[in-house]
Motif scaffolding. Structure first.
Motif, PDB file in Angstrom:
ATOM      1  N   ARG B   8       1.510 -12.995  13.793  1.00 54.92           N
ATOM      2  CA  ARG B   8       0.944 -14.208  14.356  1.00 54.92           C
ATOM      3  C   ARG B   8       1.239 -15.421  13.462  1.00 54.92           C
ATOM      4  O   ARG B   8       1.394 -16.528  13.933  1.00 54.92           O
ATOM      5  CB  ARG B   8      -0.582 -14.036  14.528  1.00 54.92           C
ATOM      6  N   LEU B   9       1.313 -15.176  12.145  1.00 54.65           N
ATOM      7  CA  LEU B   9       1.563 -16.291  11.230  1.00 54.65           C
ATOM      8  C   LEU B   9       3.032 -16.666  11.154  1.00 54.65           C
ATOM      9  O   LEU B   9       3.380 -17.835  11.039  1.00 54.65           O
ATOM     10  CB  LEU B   9       1.066 -15.922   9.825  1.00 54.65           C
ATOM     11  N   ASP B  12       7.379 -16.491  14.999  1.00 54.18           N
ATOM     12  CA  ASP B  12       8.489 -17.282  15.536  1.00 54.18           C
ATOM     13  C   ASP B  12       8.647 -18.530  14.685  1.00 54.18           C
ATOM     14  O   ASP B  12       7.775 -18.847  13.875  1.00 54.18           O
ATOM     15  CB  ASP B  12       8.230 -17.619  17.014  1.00 54.18           C
ATOM     16  N   LEU B  14       8.382 -21.781  14.989  1.00 53.05           N
ATOM     17  CA  LEU B  14       7.350 -22.827  14.983  1.00 53.05           C
ATOM     18  C   LEU B  14       6.150 -22.391  14.148  1.00 53.05           C
ATOM     19  O   LEU B  14       5.662 -23.115  13.285  1.00 53.05           O
ATOM     20  CB  LEU B  14       6.908 -23.144  16.421  1.00 53.05           C
ATOM     21  N   ASN B  15       5.688 -21.147  14.404  1.00 54.21           N
ATOM     22  CA  ASN B  15       4.534 -20.648  13.664  1.00 54.21           C
ATOM     23  C   ASN B  15       4.830 -20.507  12.183  1.00 54.21           C
ATOM     24  O   ASN B  15       3.966 -20.768  11.352  1.00 54.21           O
ATOM     25  CB  ASN B  15       4.086 -19.295  14.229  1.00 54.21           C
ATOM     26  N   LEU B  18       4.624 -23.962  10.676  1.00 56.13           N
ATOM     27  CA  LEU B  18       3.229 -24.410  10.610  1.00 56.13           C
ATOM     28  C   LEU B  18       2.484 -23.685   9.495  1.00 56.13           C
ATOM     29  O   LEU B  18       1.770 -24.295   8.700  1.00 56.13           O
ATOM     30  CB  LEU B  18       2.529 -24.163  11.950  1.00 56.13           C
ATOM     31  N   SER B  19       2.638 -22.357   9.432  1.00 58.73           N
ATOM     32  CA  SER B  19       1.921 -21.583   8.415  1.00 58.73           C
ATOM     33  C   SER B  19       2.334 -22.017   7.024  1.00 58.73           C
ATOM     34  O   SER B  19       1.488 -22.230   6.149  1.00 58.73           O
ATOM     35  CB  SER B  19       2.212 -20.090   8.581  1.00 58.73           C
ATOM     36  N   VAL B  22       0.732 -25.358   6.170  1.00 60.88           N
ATOM     37  CA  VAL B  22      -0.685 -25.276   5.804  1.00 60.88           C
ATOM     38  C   VAL B  22      -0.831 -24.687   4.407  1.00 60.88           C
ATOM     39  O   VAL B  22      -1.600 -25.197   3.576  1.00 60.88           O
ATOM     40  CB  VAL B  22      -1.470 -24.432   6.831  1.00 60.88           C
ATOM     41  N   LEU B  23      -0.062 -23.606   4.116  1.00 64.96           N
ATOM     42  CA  LEU B  23      -0.169 -22.964   2.804  1.00 64.96           C
ATOM     43  C   LEU B  23       0.255 -23.921   1.695  1.00 64.96           C
ATOM     44  O   LEU B  23      -0.394 -24.026   0.657  1.00 64.96           O
ATOM     45  CB  LEU B  23       0.686 -21.688   2.766  1.00 64.96           C
TER      46      LEU B  23
END
Lengths: 319, 352
Positions: B8-9, B12, B14-15, B18-19, B22-23
């Motif tokens: 989930r993180l 793909d 895009l994820n 994004l992950s 954020v990290l």
């Protein structure tokens, strides 16, 4: 007595009580005004205002009329509320997407931000932004350089803009920054506070609208071979948007009303100009009726716009 | 990529972006925040130590130094148990409402009585309690009192207005519609200005009211307009068959409203009423604009004139924001609990 006559009598009594109360209020008020030697009437609007405004979109000097001061106040309200509405929509929709997305990190972050911004009073948030912008930032001669010609300091945000000598790029000169346009800390604090507070509400409204859809909609979209993201963007979002439109419009109208908190940090919006003028002239009734009339007109305009948008989006659904 | 949470993180592009974003942001922001808030922070109310770490570490000492003043305001120092008791009563009633399993009349009594008791406790002037003028009330007790008393006054008025707007008398309907649209159209700040500058002109000379009462009138009238719209919506949702059934059972129209319609309406709109209470709780901060020093106002009062502690405004602010956040969260819990009680929702939840 027939029921119809009873109803007529009741109406006459209610009307008489209402008019009686209004007359009583009017006479007491007139008495008090006479006692305090306050003249009434709107003639003061044409006299010189006698006070300066911290900033104004409309050129304004203390010698200008009070009417012009009110106009400048209204212009300042619109100057912060109109960009505020646009930005709040963009930030709110993006935050809403992040809140509903499939990435747990992003979702958690969006959820925490929404929770924080919704559960602290807007006035307190504005005071914090104002403190950060005026006390914690460096002075103008040591301004933070955010990009070519973009400086952030205690005296606000300097941006490249058209000035007297055509397009100007701000530069640090001596103890200040010269050239370009300047956004004051008061304006920036208002804009930041209003946008983030409203955006949190818009994001939450969107999520509620999507969650209120029947679960079958998503399952059907998935069964037709859509990816979860396609199902969200093509099936769920268009339906949810229609349901979210009325609460989102009322959120945006709230942003206009919340712009009146400007009085607490010294941004000269309509309400704060009315307050200043009220203190100078003592014409409380006149000054406050102007504020109330302007806000009622804004509400009417927003209601009309909202009806128009709803009719428009419903028409779209039938096609 | 076998674990589902990893997928989930980073499943793909895009994820994954994004992950990582954020990290990375957490990696950049968290260490300085922890250094500021904990490692270099000063926890004692020691101005010299605070000044020494200014910029590198937080001065939580400002909270220890100013908490009493921010929370209880300018109330006379020898009678602080009274504002503490008043705040405790109201906050306690919210706790009981949020975590207890009360409903209906008992819930209303638990929420409406504490502000009525808090008023004489704060005001005094009887049984040996020294009279304390309302100008000296402030901080948390005032915030809670304005919210609780405001709601307790606005709810009955809102119900009356909602019924009035369904009346067969066009004159009554017209007057009430005018009032509701007026109150909902203007910002609360404008209503508070009216309370502050116009109400003294309206009242006859013998009836001069303190600012607190004038502000409370404005708050009640303002909140009642919003509540009346909520209740009107609830009234419209009651099927007309309910009234017919009540009439068939021998209820008079008044009894039918009192025992059949109103309990259903109040049950159905209770979560919305609780949300109005949250809005009012936050909105009470605006009364500082007309010089009543509730929580937000007493923060300014505590720090503005104090050059020694003024630089640590942000730390005191965080303390205050935490109080508001707790109050809102408590009321939100009450709202969710009321939603679970709704009979029409119970079947949905069971189906999940």
């Amino acid at each position: 007595m027939t029921p119809r006559n009873t109803a007529r009598l009741a109406q006459a009594l209610i009307l008489a009580a209402f008019v009686g109360l209004a007359v009583l209020l009017a006479t007491t008020t007139a008495e008090h005004l006479a006692q305090r030697g306050i003249r009434s009437g709107f003639d003061f609007l044409l006299e010189p205002a006698g006070f300066a405004l911290g900033e104004s979109l409309l050129a304004f000097e203390p010698e200008d009329s009070t009417l012009r001061a009110f106009a400048a106040g209204l212009a300042n309200t619109l100057r912060v509320a109109l960009p505020g509405v646009a930005l709040a929509l963009v930030v709110g929709i993006l935050t809403g997407f992040a809140r509903m997305g499939d990435n747990p990190l992003v979702r958690g972050l969006a959820s925490a931000a929404i929770n924080a911004f919704r559960n602290v009073p807007l006035l307190l948030q504005l005071l914090a932004w104002y403190f950060i912008l005026t006390d914690l930032l460096p002075a103008a001669d040591a301004a933070l350089r955010l990009g070519p010609g973009v400086y952030l300091s205690k005296s606000g945000l300097a941006l490249p803009w058209w000035g007297e000598q055509g397009f100007e790029t701000p530069e640090i000169a001596g103890f200040g920054i010269e050239g370009g346009a300047r956004l004051t800390p008061e304006y920036l604090a208002m804009l930041l506070g209003l946008v983030l507070y409203s955006a949190a509400y818009i994001a939450e409204t969107l999520r509620a609208a999507v969650e209120a859809l029947p679960p079958g909609q998503r399952l059907a979209a998935l069964a037709m071979g859509m990816t979860p993201r396609q199902a969200f963007l093509l099936v769920l979002l268009p339906q949810a948007w229609r349901a979210a439109l009325p609460p989102v419009t009322s959120q945006l109208l709230n942003l206009f009303k919340n712009a009146s908190l400007a009085v607490a940090i010294g941004y000269p919006d309509l309400v704060s100009v009315a307050g200043t003028s009220l203190n100078q002239t003592g014409r409380a009734i006149e000054c406050l009726s102007i504020v109330i009339a302007v806000y009622l007109l804004l509400s009417l305009a927003a209601a009309a716009l909202s009806r128009h948008l709803e009719a428009h989006s419903l028409r779209g659904s039938r096609e | 990529m076998s674990s589902p949470s990893l997928r989930r993180l980073f499943g793909d592009p895009l994820n994954a972006i994004l992950s990582l974003g954020v990290l990375l942001a957490a990696l950049i922001c968290l260490p300085p925040l922890i250094r500021w808030g904990l490692v270099h922070a000063v926890f004692q109310p020691d101005p010299a130590a605070c000044e020494a770490v200014q910029g590198q570490g937080a001065c939580w000492g400002v909270v220890a130094e100013k908490a009493r003043f921010i929370v209880l305001g300018r109330y006379p120092a020898d009678a602080l148990w009274r504002p503490a008791l008043a705040a405790g009563l109201i906050a306690g009633s919210w706790l009981v409402a949020a975590f207890g399993r009360l409903s209906g009349g008992r819930l209303a009594a638990v929420l409406a009585l504490p502000p009525l008791v808090a008023l004489p406790v704060l005001g005094g002037g009887f049984a040996g309690l020294e009279a304390v003028p309302t100008e000296l009330w402030g901080g948390l007790p005032l915030t809670l009192l304005l919210t609780a008393a405001g709601m307790a006054g606005a709810l009955p008025l809102g119900i009356a207005v909602a019924y009035g707007r369904r009346s067969k008398l066009p004159v009554l309907r017209g007057i009430l519609t005018g009032y509701v649209e007026l109150a909902r159209g203007i910002p609360l700040v404008a209503a508070l200005f009216v309370a502050s500058f116009l109400l003294p002109l309206f009242f006859p000379d013998g009836m001069a009211l303190d600012m607190l009462w004038r502000v409370l009138i404005a708050i009640v009238l303002f909140a009642a307009a919003y509540l009346s719209e909520i209740i009107r919506g609830g009234l419209q949702a009651v099927p007309p068959g309910q009234l017919d059934a009540a009439a068939a059972l021998g209820f008079t129209p008044w009894q039918a409203q009192r025992h059949v319609v109103l309990p259903q309406v109040l049950g159905a709109v209770a979560p919305s009423i609780a949300n109005s209470a949250i809005a009012l709780f936050k909105d009470t901060s605006l009364v500082t604009i007309v010089s009543l020093y509730e929580l937000t106002g007493s923060l300014g009062l505590a720090l503005a004139g104090d050059a020694q502690w003024r630089p640590f405004y942000l730390e005191a602010w965080i303390f205050l924001a935490a109080i508001y956040w707790t109050g809102c969260t408590l009321l939100a819990r009450l709202s969710r609990q009321l939603e679970h009680k709704r009979p029409d929702r119970r079947s949905d939840r069971a189906g999940h």
